[in-house]
Design a protein around this motif. Structure first.
Motif, short mmCIF file in Angstrom:
data_model
loop_
_atom_site.label_atom_id
_atom_site.label_comp_id
_atom_site.label_asym_id
_atom_site.label_seq_id
_atom_site.Cartn_x
_atom_site.Cartn_y
_atom_site.Cartn_z
N TYR A 106 -5.97 0.61 5.95
CA TYR A 106 -5.77 0.31 4.54
C TYR A 106 -5.46 -1.18 4.37
CZ TYR A 106 -4.60 5.30 4.87
OH TYR A 106 -4.62 6.64 5.15
N LEU A 107 -5.90 -1.71 3.24
CA LEU A 107 -5.53 -3.07 2.81
C LEU A 107 -4.81 -2.95 1.48
CD1 LEU A 107 -6.00 -6.20 3.43
CD2 LEU A 107 -7.83 -6.04 1.73
N ALA A 108 -3.64 -3.57 1.37
CA ALA A 108 -2.83 -3.41 0.15
C ALA A 108 -2.17 -4.72 -0.23
CB ALA A 108 -1.77 -2.33 0.35
N GLN A 109 -1.71 -4.77 -1.49
CA GLN A 109 -1.04 -5.95 -2.02
C GLN A 109 -0.05 -5.51 -3.10
OE1 GLN A 109 -2.88 -9.03 -4.81
NE2 GLN A 109 -2.99 -10.14 -2.86
N LEU A 110 1.04 -6.26 -3.23
CA LEU A 110 1.95 -6.06 -4.37
C LEU A 110 1.44 -6.87 -5.55
CD1 LEU A 110 5.46 -6.27 -2.67
CD2 LEU A 110 4.53 -4.27 -3.85
N ALA A 111 1.29 -6.24 -6.69
CA ALA A 111 0.84 -6.93 -7.89
C ALA A 111 1.70 -6.45 -9.05
CB ALA A 111 -0.63 -6.66 -8.17
N ASP A 112 2.40 -7.39 -9.70
CA ASP A 112 3.28 -7.03 -10.81
C ASP A 112 4.25 -5.92 -10.41
OD1 ASP A 112 2.10 -8.91 -12.52
OD2 ASP A 112 0.56 -7.49 -13.13
N SER A 113 4.84 -6.07 -9.23
CA SER A 113 5.83 -5.13 -8.70
C SER A 113 5.25 -3.77 -8.38
CB SER A 113 7.01 -4.97 -9.69
OG SER A 113 7.64 -6.20 -9.92
N ARG A 114 3.94 -3.66 -8.31
CA ARG A 114 3.29 -2.40 -7.98
C ARG A 114 2.52 -2.56 -6.68
NH1 ARG A 114 6.49 -1.04 -11.24
NH2 ARG A 114 6.15 0.21 -13.11
N LEU A 115 2.56 -1.54 -5.83
CA LEU A 115 1.81 -1.56 -4.58
C LEU A 115 0.44 -0.95 -4.82
CD1 LEU A 115 1.62 -1.98 -1.51
CD2 LEU A 115 2.63 0.31 -1.23
N LEU A 116 -0.60 -1.76 -4.62
CA LEU A 116 -1.97 -1.31 -4.85
C LEU A 116 -2.73 -1.29 -3.53
CD1 LEU A 116 -2.90 -3.33 -8.05
CD2 LEU A 116 -2.15 -0.96 -7.92
N VAL A 117 -3.39 -0.17 -3.25
CA VAL A 117 -4.29 -0.07 -2.11
C VAL A 117 -5.67 -0.51 -2.61
CG1 VAL A 117 -5.37 1.47 -0.44
CG2 VAL A 117 -2.98 1.81 -1.10
N LEU A 118 -6.24 -1.54 -1.98
CA LEU A 118 -7.50 -2.11 -2.48
C LEU A 118 -8.71 -1.76 -1.65
CD1 LEU A 118 -7.53 -3.68 -5.11
CD2 LEU A 118 -5.31 -3.86 -4.04
N ASP A 119 -8.52 -1.48 -0.36
CA ASP A 119 -9.65 -1.09 0.50
C ASP A 119 -9.18 -0.08 1.52
OD1 ASP A 119 -12.10 -2.36 -0.26
OD2 ASP A 119 -11.26 -4.27 0.37
N VAL A 120 -10.10 0.82 1.90
CA VAL A 120 -9.80 1.86 2.89
C VAL A 120 -11.01 2.03 3.80
CG1 VAL A 120 -9.23 4.29 3.26
CG2 VAL A 120 -8.29 3.09 1.28
N ALA A 121 -10.76 2.13 5.11
CA ALA A 121 -11.80 2.50 6.08
C ALA A 121 -11.33 3.76 6.78
CB ALA A 121 -12.03 1.37 7.08
N GLU A 122 -12.03 4.86 6.57
CA GLU A 122 -11.57 6.16 7.06
C GLU A 122 -11.75 6.29 8.58
OE1 GLU A 122 -10.05 8.41 5.36
OE2 GLU A 122 -10.42 7.77 3.29
N GLY A 123 -10.78 6.97 9.21
CA GLY A 123 -10.83 7.27 10.63
C GLY A 123 -10.56 8.74 10.87
N PRO A 124 -11.18 9.37 11.89
CA PRO A 124 -11.08 10.82 12.08
C PRO A 124 -9.71 11.30 12.54
CG PRO A 124 -12.28 9.80 13.91
CD PRO A 124 -12.08 8.73 12.87
N ARG A 125 -8.85 10.41 13.05
CA ARG A 125 -7.55 10.85 13.57
C ARG A 125 -6.45 10.80 12.51
NH1 ARG A 125 -7.74 7.56 19.34
NH2 ARG A 125 -9.56 8.69 20.19
N SER A 126 -6.83 10.52 11.29
CA SER A 126 -5.86 10.44 10.19
C SER A 126 -6.14 11.54 9.17
CB SER A 126 -5.92 9.08 9.50
OG SER A 126 -5.55 8.05 10.39
N PRO A 127 -5.10 12.03 8.51
CA PRO A 127 -5.32 12.98 7.41
C PRO A 127 -5.84 12.25 6.18
CG PRO A 127 -3.01 12.41 7.53
CD PRO A 127 -3.67 11.73 8.71
N TRP A 128 -6.48 12.97 5.29
CA TRP A 128 -6.91 12.37 4.03
C TRP A 128 -5.72 12.37 3.09
CZ3 TRP A 128 -7.53 13.56 -1.20
CH2 TRP A 128 -8.33 12.67 -1.92
N LEU A 129 -5.32 11.19 2.65
CA LEU A 129 -4.16 11.05 1.76
C LEU A 129 -4.65 10.65 0.38
CD1 LEU A 129 -1.79 9.16 4.23
CD2 LEU A 129 -1.79 11.60 3.68
#
Length: 247
Positions: A106-129
């Motif tokens: 995951y790639l994320a940033q704080l913007a206006d005091s909010r945490l935003l996830v901006l990009d995701v690359a899926e992997g098979p060893r992780s659950p889908w969140l």
């Protein structure tokens, strides 16, 4: 909504946004009567607002008369996500991290005091969140991405963000006070890999770290309550790779 309303507040706009927010967060279709009650508006005003929002494409009226978010909400959502100027190599770094570790990145940033996830690359060893998908706002106090970014901030700013956002409990181990979060971060240095174990989702662990010289964080998720050492090492490499790419 935070702070005092502006002196030139346009109440009809404020009411329309309140209706849109209520329908969007409901998770199911709402009738006009329910919308009016939840937004504390009279029924006549609510009918005018939902008809206008439907005309503009921000609400959708079902055949049974209930309302859902409309297609223009999704359009604004994608435009918002694209407006963030990501580091040029970010997508490639995330894909490589997911491929080499097998874990979703995951790639994320704080913007206006909010945490935003901006990009995701899926992997098979992780659950889908479902709450950690590109463009979504998520919880800074319960996620490794959020904690890593909070760690990079001065304490008074960090406390302000936590207080404004609120500390919702997601699992029995979620920190629910500013003091709890501060205690977790007290032994860490800015830039270190931060982990959380079952605080955001039961039986899921995450790790995250800030990319030096930027306001971005990279993270990974794993099934179970531990982050594998190899995945953690790959995360640290990805952080270094992205830092080098931005100079």
């Amino acid at each position: 909504m935070t702070g005092e309303p502006p002196s030139d507040l346009i109440r009809s706009v404020s009411r329309a946004l309140r209706v849109l927010e209520e329908v969007s967060r409901a998770g199911r279709p709402l009738s006009v009567k329910v919308i009016a009650r939840r937004c504390e508006l009279n029924l006549s005003t609510s009918y005018h607002l939902v008809r206008t929002l439907c005309y503009e494409g921000y609400l959708h009226r079902r055949p049974d008369g209930d309302y859902l978010p409309g297609p223009q909400v999704a359009a604004r959502f994608h435009e918002m996500a694209e407006a963030f100027e990501r580091p040029p190599e970010a997508a490639a770094v995330l894909r490589q991290l997911a491929a080499e570790s097998g874990h979703t990145a995951y790639l994320a940033q704080l913007a206006d005091s909010r945490l935003l996830v901006l990009d995701v690359a899926e992997g098979p060893r992780s659950p889908w969140l479902e709450d950690l998908q590109a463009g979504l706002e998520t919880a800074p106090h319960a996620t490794a991405l959020g904690k890593a970014l909070l760690l990079s901030l001065p304490p008074h700013i960090r406390r302000g963000i936590l207080t404004e956002y609120g500390l919702r409990r997601f699992t029995p181990t979620t920190p629910v006070s500013v003091e709890d979060v501060e205690e977790e971060l007290s032994g860490l240095r800015p830039g270190q890999v931060v982990e959380e174990h079952g605080q955001f989702r039961d039986e899921v662990a995450c790790a995250g770290a800030v990319v030096p010289g930027t306001q971005w964080a990279i993270g990974i998720s794993a099934r179970g309550l531990t982050v594998p050492e190899l995945a953690r090492a790959r995360l640290a490499e990805a952080v270094r790779d992205l830092a080098r790419s931005v100079g």
